[in-house]
Design a protein around this motif. Structure first.
Motif, PDB file in Angstrom:
ATOM      1  N   GLU A  59       0.834  -1.204   0.000  1.00 48.07           N
ATOM      2  CA  GLU A  59       0.000   0.000   0.000  1.00 48.07           C
ATOM      3  C   GLU A  59       0.867   1.252   0.000  1.00 48.07           C
ATOM      4  O   GLU A  59       0.574   2.227  -0.697  1.00 48.07           O
ATOM      5  CB  GLU A  59      -0.921  -0.012   1.226  1.00 48.07           C
ATOM      6  CG  GLU A  59      -2.027  -1.050   1.139  1.00 48.07           C
ATOM      7  CD  GLU A  59      -2.887  -1.085   2.381  1.00 48.07           C
ATOM      8  OE1 GLU A  59      -2.515  -0.432   3.385  1.00 48.07           O
ATOM      9  OE2 GLU A  59      -3.934  -1.760   2.368  1.00 48.07           O
ATOM     10  N   MET A  60       1.958   1.225   0.773  1.00 47.37           N
ATOM     11  CA  MET A  60       2.852   2.383   0.809  1.00 47.37           C
ATOM     12  C   MET A  60       3.568   2.570  -0.528  1.00 47.37           C
ATOM     13  O   MET A  60       3.768   3.695  -0.985  1.00 47.37           O
ATOM     14  CB  MET A  60       3.857   2.235   1.945  1.00 47.37           C
ATOM     15  CG  MET A  60       3.236   2.351   3.330  1.00 47.37           C
ATOM     16  SD  MET A  60       4.468   2.463   4.634  1.00 47.37           S
ATOM     17  CE  MET A  60       5.255   4.018   4.222  1.00 47.37           C
ATOM     18  N   MET A  61       3.925   1.476  -1.169  1.00 49.88           N
ATOM     19  CA  MET A  61       4.593   1.566  -2.468  1.00 49.88           C
ATOM     20  C   MET A  61       3.631   2.105  -3.528  1.00 49.88           C
ATOM     21  O   MET A  61       4.021   2.893  -4.395  1.00 49.88           O
ATOM     22  CB  MET A  61       5.143   0.196  -2.870  1.00 49.88           C
ATOM     23  CG  MET A  61       6.285  -0.293  -1.982  1.00 49.88           C
ATOM     24  SD  MET A  61       6.841  -1.972  -2.379  1.00 49.88           S
ATOM     25  CE  MET A  61       7.551  -1.717  -4.006  1.00 49.88           C
ATOM     26  N   ASP A  62       2.363   1.687  -3.455  1.00 49.12           N
ATOM     27  CA  ASP A  62       1.345   2.205  -4.366  1.00 49.12           C
ATOM     28  C   ASP A  62       1.182   3.705  -4.163  1.00 49.12           C
ATOM     29  O   ASP A  62       1.116   4.487  -5.122  1.00 49.12           O
ATOM     30  CB  ASP A  62       0.029   1.483  -4.114  1.00 49.12           C
ATOM     31  CG  ASP A  62      -1.078   1.894  -5.076  1.00 49.12           C
ATOM     32  OD1 ASP A  62      -0.809   2.684  -6.001  1.00 49.12           O
ATOM     33  OD2 ASP A  62      -2.213   1.425  -4.906  1.00 49.12           O
ATOM     34  N   ALA A  63       1.135   4.121  -2.890  1.00 51.61           N
ATOM     35  CA  ALA A  63       1.000   5.546  -2.580  1.00 51.61           C
ATOM     36  C   ALA A  63       2.206   6.335  -3.087  1.00 51.61           C
ATOM     37  O   ALA A  63       2.073   7.436  -3.640  1.00 51.61           O
ATOM     38  CB  ALA A  63       0.838   5.733  -1.078  1.00 51.61           C
ATOM     39  N   HIS A  64       3.399   5.782  -2.917  1.00 56.08           N
ATOM     40  CA  HIS A  64       4.625   6.426  -3.399  1.00 56.08           C
ATOM     41  C   HIS A  64       4.568   6.627  -4.912  1.00 56.08           C
ATOM     42  O   HIS A  64       4.932   7.694  -5.434  1.00 56.08           O
ATOM     43  CB  HIS A  64       5.832   5.558  -3.009  1.00 56.08           C
ATOM     44  CG  HIS A  64       7.148   6.129  -3.437  1.00 56.08           C
ATOM     45  ND1 HIS A  64       8.153   5.360  -3.989  1.00 56.08           N
ATOM     46  CD2 HIS A  64       7.625   7.396  -3.417  1.00 56.08           C
ATOM     47  CE1 HIS A  64       9.190   6.123  -4.270  1.00 56.08           C
ATOM     48  NE2 HIS A  64       8.899   7.361  -3.928  1.00 56.08           N
ATOM     49  N   ALA A  65       4.073   5.626  -5.615  1.00 55.29           N
ATOM     50  CA  ALA A  65       3.968   5.727  -7.079  1.00 55.29           C
ATOM     51  C   ALA A  65       3.009   6.850  -7.481  1.00 55.29           C
ATOM     52  O   ALA A  65       3.243   7.564  -8.461  1.00 55.29           O
ATOM     53  CB  ALA A  65       3.513   4.395  -7.659  1.00 55.29           C
ATOM     54  N   ARG A  66       1.930   7.020  -6.730  1.00 60.32           N
ATOM     55  CA  ARG A  66       0.973   8.083  -7.045  1.00 60.32           C
ATOM     56  C   ARG A  66       1.605   9.463  -6.850  1.00 60.32           C
ATOM     57  O   ARG A  66       1.352  10.388  -7.623  1.00 60.32           O
ATOM     58  CB  ARG A  66      -0.267   7.940  -6.169  1.00 60.32           C
ATOM     59  CG  ARG A  66      -1.038   6.649  -6.407  1.00 60.32           C
ATOM     60  CD  ARG A  66      -2.316   6.616  -5.594  1.00 60.32           C
ATOM     61  NE  ARG A  66      -2.989   5.313  -5.707  1.00 60.32           N
ATOM     62  CZ  ARG A  66      -4.281   5.133  -5.554  1.00 60.32           C
ATOM     63  NH1 ARG A  66      -5.062   6.153  -5.272  1.00 60.32           N
ATOM     64  NH2 ARG A  66      -4.815   3.931  -5.656  1.00 60.32           N
ATOM     65  N   ILE A  67       2.407   9.597  -5.796  1.00 59.69           N
ATOM     66  CA  ILE A  67       3.091  10.874  -5.567  1.00 59.69           C
ATOM     67  C   ILE A  67       4.074  11.159  -6.699  1.00 59.69           C
ATOM     68  O   ILE A  67       4.163  12.294  -7.196  1.00 59.69           O
ATOM     69  CB  ILE A  67       3.828  10.862  -4.213  1.00 59.69           C
ATOM     70  CG1 ILE A  67       2.829  10.709  -3.064  1.00 59.69           C
ATOM     71  CG2 ILE A  67       4.659  12.133  -4.040  1.00 59.69           C
ATOM     72  CD1 ILE A  67       1.894  11.869  -2.877  1.00 59.69           C
ATOM     73  N   LEU A  68       4.808  10.149  -7.128  1.00 60.81           N
ATOM     74  CA  LEU A  68       5.755  10.327  -8.233  1.00 60.81           C
ATOM     75  C   LEU A  68       5.025  10.751  -9.503  1.00 60.81           C
ATOM     76  O   LEU A  68       5.525  11.580 -10.278  1.00 60.81           O
ATOM     77  CB  LEU A  68       6.540   9.036  -8.466  1.00 60.81           C
ATOM     78  CG  LEU A  68       7.532   8.638  -7.365  1.00 60.81           C
ATOM     79  CD1 LEU A  68       8.179   7.293  -7.699  1.00 60.81           C
ATOM     80  CD2 LEU A  68       8.604   9.717  -7.181  1.00 60.81           C
ATOM     81  N   GLY A  72       5.689  14.250 -11.505  1.00 60.94           N
ATOM     82  CA  GLY A  72       6.164  14.248 -12.882  1.00 60.94           C
ATOM     83  C   GLY A  72       7.648  13.941 -12.959  1.00 60.94           C
ATOM     84  O   GLY A  72       8.342  13.834 -11.942  1.00 60.94           O
ATOM     85  N   PRO A  73       8.159  13.795 -14.183  1.00 60.60           N
ATOM     86  CA  PRO A  73       9.577  13.453 -14.357  1.00 60.60           C
ATOM     87  C   PRO A  73      10.494  14.603 -13.951  1.00 60.60           C
ATOM     88  O   PRO A  73      10.105  15.768 -13.938  1.00 60.60           O
ATOM     89  CB  PRO A  73       9.680  13.168 -15.867  1.00 60.60           C
ATOM     90  CG  PRO A  73       8.582  13.996 -16.464  1.00 60.60           C
ATOM     91  CD  PRO A  73       7.457  13.975 -15.463  1.00 60.60           C
TER      92      PRO A  73
END
Length: 434
Positions: A59-68, A72-73
């Motif tokens: 769940e934390m990794m999913d949340a981290h991906a959303r923040i990234l 943006g790049p």
């Protein structure tokens, strides 16, 4: 409301569309970041029902991906740094150039290391504003993306209420969701709700249970209260409070000493809140003479959180005003009150009749937003109230939001607390608000 006259229609329409699109973009990004941060904070603090470390990590990794995605790049954020930032002001998680708005100064994890329950309110209120901004942007696309279960539940409940056979059934069912947000199978059956609405009552949530056996109803809203254990050995003492923070501030806040195994806790009030004075005292419920008793978990169900927060909580001042303005003394003064007229065009229609057929109407929309700036954003995007209400009423404990809401709403609606509105109606009728 009469159509506004524009001196240069084409230019102003373009500017309006551009401004709306810009506001929509920032609101979308804030919502993505807020949702991701809340998801990660729940997992980090262990406030979710899942105790599986692998599930929480995912769940934390999913949340981290959303923040990234939101950033943006070109602007990296390591997982370790993201984890650290979850305990900080969440506005720091917003990309550069995005207005912090309602997220400024908001923390998803409290000083005690617990998940901040107001995160639910902020996320849902953000989504409500997104819907309004999406309509105002004129770009023909949905700003909402995936909908979380809380808001989906409330949408489905509203849809089922509108399927009622009559205005009478609509009022009866909606009132039941407000007055009975939890109960036994027999109590819920006596509400005579349609099967689809009955499905929104579920087993008592895990974070409102002590020893998986006992729960306590909030003396204000009757929904199960939050239970936490504390102490050096984490279990020597406990705290109980309503999930709705204003209720906790007004007395729905208790503590207890952990009893012997198998026994239910006995609550002690924390502090003694003062009863409000003036107009606000009329609708205030004094709970100081009673302490919630432990209720067995077995055989009880409660509304899902989204329905409780969006129907039960704002419904308390709605029914409070309806009951207060329907008293026989006011009926003699020719005050008439209709609840949710035309199946919720707005919340209350109050009519004060006078001699020679003259009368004054008050069309009321009751709102209880935790974050008043988001309510102001919604009013601005909607250009008032979509149902035609000309009064915006907030609970008495939101009195400090009235000046700001008045500034935003003055073109379309008048603003008052519930107590001040009741006094205004009584003044019109030549009666006393008491």
């Amino acid at each position: 409301m009469a159509a506004e006259k524009w001196c240069t229609p084409k230019v102003d329409q373009v500017n309006t569309r551009s401004t709306s699109a810009s506001s929509l973009h920032d609101a979308e990004i804030r919502h993505v970041v807020m949702t991701a941060a809340a998801m990660a904070a729940r997992a980090l603090t262990g406030s979710d029902s899942s105790t599986d470390p692998e599930v929480r990590l995912k769940e934390m990794m999913d949340a981290h991906a959303r923040i990234l995605w939101a950033w943006g790049p070109g602007k990296p954020l390591t997982f370790t740094k993201f984890r650290e930032m979850l305990t900080e002001d969440l506005s720091a998680l917003l990309p550069d150039g995005v207005d912090a708005g309602e997220m400024s100064g908001f923390y998803a994890i409290t000083e005690d290391g617990e998940f901040e329950e107001d995160s639910y309110d902020l996320e849902m209120e953000q989504r409500t504003v997104l819907e309004a901004l999406d309509k105002a942007s004129w770009n023909g696309r949905s700003a909402m993306g995936d909908r979380v279960s809380d808001e989906l539940h409330q949408t489905l409940v509203h849809r089922e209420l509108l399927k009622g056979r009559s205005q009478e059934s609509y009022c009866a069912w909606r009132s039941a969701l407000i007055t009975t947000p939890a109960g036994t199978a027999g109590e819920l059956r006596r509400l005579d709700l349609p099967a689809k609405l009955d499905e929104f009552y579920e087993p008592i949530r895990f974070d409102a249970l002590y020893d998986q056996r006992w729960w306590f109803a909030c003396p204000f809203c009757s929904w199960p209260m939050k239970i936490t254990l504390h102490g050096e050995k984490r279990g020597s003492a406990g705290k109980v409070r309503c999930f709705h923070r204003p209720h906790a501030r007004h007395g729905a806040r208790y503590e207890f000493t952990v009893p012997d195994s198998g026994k239910a806790p006995e609550l002690r009030p924390v502090g003694r809140p003062l009863k409000p004075e003036g107009n606000a005292s009329v609708l205030f419920k004094d709970i100081t003479d009673g302490i919630p008793e432990p209720t067995p978990e077995k055989g009880h169900r409660a509304l899902v959180r989204g329905v409780w927060r969006c129907t039960t909580i704002p419904g308390i001042p709605e029914l409070g005003l309806y009951d207060a303005l329907s008293k026989p003394t006011l009926k003699k003064k020719e005050v008439a009150v209709a609840l949710w007229p035309d199946m919720d065009t707005y919340d209350l229609l109050v009519t004060v009749s006078r001699e020679r057929g003259a009368r004054t109407e008050f069309k009321v929309d009751v709102k209880d937003y935790t974050h008043a700036t988001l309510l102001a954003d919604k009013i601005t995007a909607d250009r008032g109230d979509g149902g035609g209400a000309d009064w915006l009423v907030v609970p008495d404990f939101r009195y400090d939001t009235v000046p700001m809401l008045e500034d935003v709403s003055r073109k379309w609606m008048r603003v008052a607390t519930a107590g001040d509105f009741g006094a205004r109606v009584c003044q019109e009728a030549g009666a006393t608000w008491a």
